[in-house]
Design an enzyme around this catalytic site. Structure first.
Site, mmCIF file in Angstrom:
data_model
loop_
_atom_site.group_PDB
_atom_site.id
_atom_site.type_symbol
_atom_site.label_atom_id
_atom_site.label_comp_id
_atom_site.label_asym_id
_atom_site.label_seq_id
_atom_site.Cartn_x
_atom_site.Cartn_y
_atom_site.Cartn_z
ATOM 1 N N GLY A 111 0.759 13.097 3.865
ATOM 2 C CA GLY A 111 1.049 12.693 5.533
ATOM 3 C C GLY A 111 2.200 12.232 5.174
ATOM 4 N N ARG A 129 -7.781 15.859 -3.651
ATOM 5 C CA ARG A 129 -8.438 14.843 -2.809
ATOM 6 C C ARG A 129 -9.655 15.440 -2.067
ATOM 7 N NH1 ARG A 129 -6.078 11.537 -6.048
ATOM 8 N NH2 ARG A 129 -4.105 10.817 -5.487
ATOM 9 N N LEU A 183 -1.461 9.602 4.115
ATOM 10 C CA LEU A 183 -2.810 9.109 4.606
ATOM 11 C C LEU A 183 -3.293 8.012 3.885
ATOM 12 C CD1 LEU A 183 -5.201 9.746 6.837
ATOM 13 C CD2 LEU A 183 -6.238 11.011 4.970
ATOM 14 N N LYS A 202 0.819 -1.384 0.020
ATOM 15 C CA LYS A 202 -0.039 -0.100 0.154
ATOM 16 C C LYS A 202 0.755 1.352 -0.022
ATOM 17 C CE LYS A 202 -3.877 -2.152 0.109
ATOM 18 N NZ LYS A 202 -4.962 -2.098 -1.063
ATOM 19 N N ARG A 203 2.258 1.125 -0.395
ATOM 20 C CA ARG A 203 3.109 2.265 -0.565
ATOM 21 C C ARG A 203 3.269 2.951 0.755
ATOM 22 N NH1 ARG A 203 3.342 -0.999 -4.067
ATOM 23 N NH2 ARG A 203 2.880 -0.655 -6.442
ATOM 24 N N GLU A 232 -3.531 16.947 -1.574
ATOM 25 C CA GLU A 232 -4.652 17.282 -0.811
ATOM 26 C C GLU A 232 -5.920 17.810 -1.706
ATOM 27 O OE1 GLU A 232 -1.691 17.286 0.374
ATOM 28 O OE2 GLU A 232 -1.717 16.337 2.385
ATOM 29 N N GLY A 270 -3.060 17.604 7.542
ATOM 30 C CA GLY A 270 -3.706 17.449 9.027
ATOM 31 C C GLY A 270 -2.756 16.632 9.760
ATOM 32 N N GLU A 282 4.448 15.110 5.533
ATOM 33 C CA GLU A 282 4.428 15.732 7.107
ATOM 34 C C GLU A 282 5.212 14.921 7.932
ATOM 35 O OE1 GLU A 282 0.313 17.812 7.809
ATOM 36 O OE2 GLU A 282 -0.274 15.792 6.499
ATOM 37 N N ALA A 299 3.034 6.970 0.990
ATOM 38 C CA ALA A 299 2.120 7.491 0.223
ATOM 39 C C ALA A 299 0.901 8.348 0.856
ATOM 40 C CB ALA A 299 1.325 6.686 -0.740
ATOM 41 N N LEU A 322 -6.196 6.489 2.453
ATOM 42 C CA LEU A 322 -7.464 7.161 2.054
ATOM 43 C C LEU A 322 -8.539 6.277 2.108
ATOM 44 C CD1 LEU A 322 -6.168 8.774 -1.297
ATOM 45 C CD2 LEU A 322 -6.746 9.894 0.806
HETATM 46 C C1 LIG Z 1 -7.882 15.380 6.368
HETATM 47 O O1 LIG Z 1 -7.408 15.095 7.511
HETATM 48 C C2 LIG Z 1 -6.023 14.742 7.391
HETATM 49 C C3 LIG Z 1 -5.267 14.443 6.392
HETATM 50 C C4 LIG Z 1 -3.991 14.005 6.377
HETATM 51 C C5 LIG Z 1 -3.274 13.642 5.256
HETATM 52 C C6 LIG Z 1 -3.558 13.797 3.953
HETATM 53 C C7 LIG Z 1 -2.720 12.970 2.847
HETATM 54 O O2 LIG Z 1 -1.848 12.549 3.117
HETATM 55 S S1 LIG Z 1 -3.439 13.429 1.299
HETATM 56 C C8 LIG Z 1 -2.346 12.293 0.033
HETATM 57 C C9 LIG Z 1 -2.941 10.958 0.095
HETATM 58 N N1 LIG Z 1 -2.202 10.198 -0.911
HETATM 59 C C10 LIG Z 1 -2.153 10.112 -2.059
HETATM 60 O O3 LIG Z 1 -3.230 10.887 -2.735
HETATM 61 C C11 LIG Z 1 -1.348 9.313 -3.045
HETATM 62 C C12 LIG Z 1 -2.010 8.109 -3.589
HETATM 63 N N2 LIG Z 1 -1.267 7.154 -4.092
HETATM 64 C C13 LIG Z 1 -0.601 7.436 -5.463
HETATM 65 O O4 LIG Z 1 -0.752 8.543 -6.053
HETATM 66 C C14 LIG Z 1 0.170 6.145 -5.739
HETATM 67 O O5 LIG Z 1 -0.221 5.037 -5.112
HETATM 68 C C15 LIG Z 1 1.733 6.403 -5.781
HETATM 69 C C16 LIG Z 1 2.093 6.645 -4.290
HETATM 70 C C17 LIG Z 1 2.244 7.332 -6.583
HETATM 71 C C18 LIG Z 1 2.201 4.822 -6.058
HETATM 72 O O6 LIG Z 1 1.926 4.463 -7.414
HETATM 73 P P1 LIG Z 1 2.279 2.945 -7.845
HETATM 74 O O7 LIG Z 1 3.473 2.545 -7.446
HETATM 75 O O8 LIG Z 1 1.548 2.857 -9.135
HETATM 76 O O9 LIG Z 1 1.300 2.292 -6.834
HETATM 77 P P2 LIG Z 1 -0.381 2.018 -6.853
HETATM 78 O O10 LIG Z 1 -0.896 1.052 -7.984
HETATM 79 O O11 LIG Z 1 -1.063 3.233 -7.199
HETATM 80 O O12 LIG Z 1 -0.788 1.488 -5.412
HETATM 81 C C19 LIG Z 1 -0.637 0.319 -4.836
HETATM 82 C C20 LIG Z 1 -1.551 -0.031 -3.723
HETATM 83 O O13 LIG Z 1 -1.595 0.914 -2.808
HETATM 84 C C21 LIG Z 1 -2.656 1.559 -2.711
HETATM 85 N N3 LIG Z 1 -2.293 3.122 -2.023
HETATM 86 C C22 LIG Z 1 -1.354 3.890 -2.599
HETATM 87 N N4 LIG Z 1 -1.459 4.871 -1.927
HETATM 88 C C23 LIG Z 1 -2.367 4.840 -0.916
HETATM 89 C C24 LIG Z 1 -3.125 5.697 -0.183
HETATM 90 N N5 LIG Z 1 -2.628 7.067 0.160
HETATM 91 N N6 LIG Z 1 -4.165 5.474 0.584
HETATM 92 C C25 LIG Z 1 -4.689 4.228 0.341
HETATM 93 N N7 LIG Z 1 -4.354 3.445 -0.260
HETATM 94 C C26 LIG Z 1 -3.105 3.521 -1.187
HETATM 95 C C27 LIG Z 1 -3.459 1.615 -3.893
HETATM 96 O O14 LIG Z 1 -4.584 1.996 -3.758
HETATM 97 C C28 LIG Z 1 -3.050 0.099 -4.384
HETATM 98 O O15 LIG Z 1 -3.963 -0.687 -3.744
HETATM 99 P P3 LIG Z 1 -4.496 -1.728 -4.438
HETATM 100 O O16 LIG Z 1 -5.640 -2.550 -3.567
HETATM 101 O O17 LIG Z 1 -5.401 -1.460 -5.632
HETATM 102 O O18 LIG Z 1 -3.455 -2.766 -4.989
HETATM 103 C C29 LIG Z 1 -3.515 13.766 7.783
HETATM 104 C C30 LIG Z 1 -4.407 13.668 8.601
HETATM 105 C C31 LIG Z 1 -5.671 14.452 8.474
HETATM 106 O O19 LIG Z 1 -6.630 14.444 9.711
#
Ligand SMILES: COc1cc(/C=C/C(=O)SCCNC(=O)CCNC(=O)[C@H](O)C(C)(C)COP(=O)(O)OP(=O)(O)OC[C@H]2O[C@@H](n3cnc4c(N)ncnc43)[C@H](O)[C@@H]2OP(=O)(O)O)ccc1O
Length: 268
Positions: free
Chosen positions: A119, A145, A74, A35-36, A142, A150, A122, A72, A76
């Protein structure tokens, strides 16, 4: 500070971290590579526990990511519907965890590679030194999204890279490269791909050799001095310098240098 059921329900998931001791260094590996290394509640609770119980003999900490990425951000999938109170509790829970990094009694070094997003960025901001390898990249998606930082990012990141640059990151969602991270003052080291962990460990071993009181002054006093008005800052500096130099550790170390029994300062 708010408390609530959302926080009480969170159980630490020990499988999400790999914790090890390498000499005087505690290494903490974020361990959700599939899940990165997205930060879910179980990981955050485990991280908090781990940072609360740092053994006395530990002199530095390295935080790194298993797999190809640091984090990656929080998880999500856990960003379920929260009312305002639950949202505040969640954010403040993150603040407490990252405060444990910033106010850790020993230096914390973040070894960065691949995604350092949201995050995850952060988290890295709370460390005292950031080592980035060439594969590292930074983003605050963010905006796309529909959320806001946070985990203390709006307090810590502008102090590193400036308000305007953080605003650019949040408004455009642009990915910043590892090289830009160094230029803008986010990371202190940029090294070849595959070597962030080793470099962080090398630096951790080096800082572990310092007098603990000097490290304490750097971690606890320096950030306050830097933000104080100059008069207050200079007084705090004098007080800290006086305390440090009157400690037996300083006397022993300076005697060792004068007696040619310790290393000279040499470029590395
Ligand atoms: C609001 O109050 C808060 C907020 C916060 C903090 C907020 C944040 O952190 S916002 C940022 C959230 N992160 C993202 O938007 C990044 C999303 N991920 C990606 O863009 C990509 O996964 C990648 C990191 C660039 C890597 O790409 P790749 O190598 O191609 O891998 P994938 O196939 O995409 O992912 C593999 C697998 O992992 C899952 N995954 C990746 N990132 C997340 C994530 N952030 N959350 C959940 N899951 C993730 C992805 O879905 C895949 O899962 P499968 O099941 O499909 O295999 C703080 C505190 C507060 O109160």
């Amino acid at each position: 500070m708010l408390t609530g059921n959302a926080q009480a329900a969170t159980l630490a998931d020990p499988s999400t971290l790999v914790v090890d001791t390498v000499g005087p260094v505690l290494t903490i590996g974020l361990n959700r590579p599939k899940k990165r290394n997205a930060l879910n509640d179980g990981l955050m609770a485990a991280l908090k526990d781990c940072l609360t119980e740092i053994p006395d003999e530990i002199r530095a900490v390295v935080i790194h990511g298993h797999g190809d990425h640091f984090s990656a951000g929080l998880d999500l999938s856990e960003l379920r519907e929260r009312d305002a109170t639950e949202g505040l509790v969640h954010s403040q829970t993150w603040h407490r965890v990252f405060d444990r990094i910033q106010y850790c009694r020993v230096p914390v070094i973040a070894a960065l590679k691949g995604a350092v997003i949201g995050g995850g960025l952060e988290l890295a901001c709370a460390a005292h030194i950031r080592v980035a390898e060439a594969s590292a990249y930074y983003a605050l998606p963010e905006g796309s999204r529909g959320i806001f930082v946070g985990g203390g990012g709006s307090v810590r990141l502008p102090r590193l890279i400036g308000v305007a640059r953080m605003a650019d990151m949040m408004l455009t969602g642009r990915v910043y490269s590892a090289a830009e991270g160094v230029v803008h003052g986010f990371s202190q080291y940029l090294i070849e791909a595959g070597s962030a962990y080793d470099k962080a460990l090398e630096l951790a071993n080096r800082v572990a050799q310092n007098a603990p009181l000097t490290n304490f002054a750097v971690l606890q006093a320096l950030p306050m001095i830097a933000e104080a008005n100059p008069q207050t800052g200079l007084l705090m500096e004098s007080l800290m310098a006086t305390v440090a130099q009157s400690d037996q550790e300083a006397k022993t170390r300076i005697r060792a240098f004068l007696d040619h029994k310790t290393a000279k300062v040499r470029p590395s």
